[in-house]
Write an enzyme that holds these catalytic residues in place. Sequence first.
Site, PDB file in Angstrom:
ATOM      1  N   ALA A   1      47.022  33.916  40.679  1.00 46.19           N
ATOM      2  CA  ALA A   1      47.295  32.733  41.487  1.00 46.19           C
ATOM      3  C   ALA A   1      46.097  32.485  42.402  1.00 46.19           C
ATOM      4  CB  ALA A   1      48.565  32.942  42.314  1.00 46.19           C
TER       5      ALA A   1
ATOM      6  N   VAL B   1      45.758  37.902  43.282  1.00 40.42           N
ATOM      7  CA  VAL B   1      45.120  36.822  44.043  1.00 40.42           C
ATOM      8  C   VAL B   1      43.752  36.488  43.452  1.00 40.42           C
ATOM      9  CG1 VAL B   1      44.298  36.060  46.300  1.00 40.42           C
ATOM     10  CG2 VAL B   1      46.359  37.489  46.128  1.00 40.42           C
ATOM     11  N   LYS B   2      43.585  35.239  43.071  1.00 34.05           N
ATOM     12  CA  LYS B   2      42.360  34.780  42.427  1.00 34.05           C
ATOM     13  C   LYS B   2      41.420  34.212  43.492  1.00 34.05           C
ATOM     14  CE  LYS B   2      41.469  32.404  38.037  1.00 34.05           C
ATOM     15  NZ  LYS B   2      42.088  31.454  37.072  1.00 34.05           N
ATOM     16  N   VAL B   3      40.214  34.785  43.561  1.00 36.50           N
ATOM     17  CA  VAL B   3      39.250  34.478  44.622  1.00 36.50           C
ATOM     18  C   VAL B   3      37.929  34.027  43.993  1.00 36.50           C
ATOM     19  CG1 VAL B   3      37.954  35.449  46.566  1.00 36.50           C
ATOM     20  CG2 VAL B   3      40.313  36.189  46.143  1.00 36.50           C
TER      21      VAL B   3
END
Length: 218
Positions: free
Chosen positions: A60, A86-88
């Site tokens: 996400a 968590v997509k960064v």
Amino acid sequence: MKFFIDTANLDQIREAEELGVLDGVTTNPSLMAKEGITGKNNILKHYVDICTITPGDVSAEVIGTTFDQMIREGEELAELHDQIVVKVPMIRDGVKALRYFSQKGIRTNCTLVFSPGQALLAAKAGATYVSPFIGRLDDISSDGLSLIAEMREIYDNYAFETQILAASVRHAMHIIECAKLGADVMTGPLSSIESLLNHPLTDIGLEKFLADYRKGNA
């Protein structure tokens, strides 16, 4: 090699899950918009809906581009479900956020990676996954697969636990070559996964078997 599907379409995710080879899902704001998913609450709910379909990791993506924004959004996303990663983005503050999340035990996927140097920084910062976009490199006449090979060599040299998540996968040969080079994960559309099913000799062979059966059992 893990198979992730890159989509926000719930029907396609269900279809991939029913195929029996799905290990997770990646998505992003563009894919959400493509499915008409807009507004913060609707997007957050959609991530949870995806998690109910597949038991695997679901990436996400944060929208913010500053450290504080990414931390705030990432912590909120991580609280949604145990499967959320968590997509960064691979930017300066993104690397700082990767380190922060790593220290907090929050799993991450560093996205928009296009060079070995970026991949090395992400691994050093503790990213769970790093996503090299091989199809987009191919689009500008660069060799996306060579990046996979360079990353594999670097990560193996120093025993990084970070997983190589080959992204922007377009077709069957991308998947096969990534598997040969040692990518840990691939993510692409359902069509790229289904393309592995196809071979003309399979179709010809099956039709012959059925034809022979019909002759003897008419």
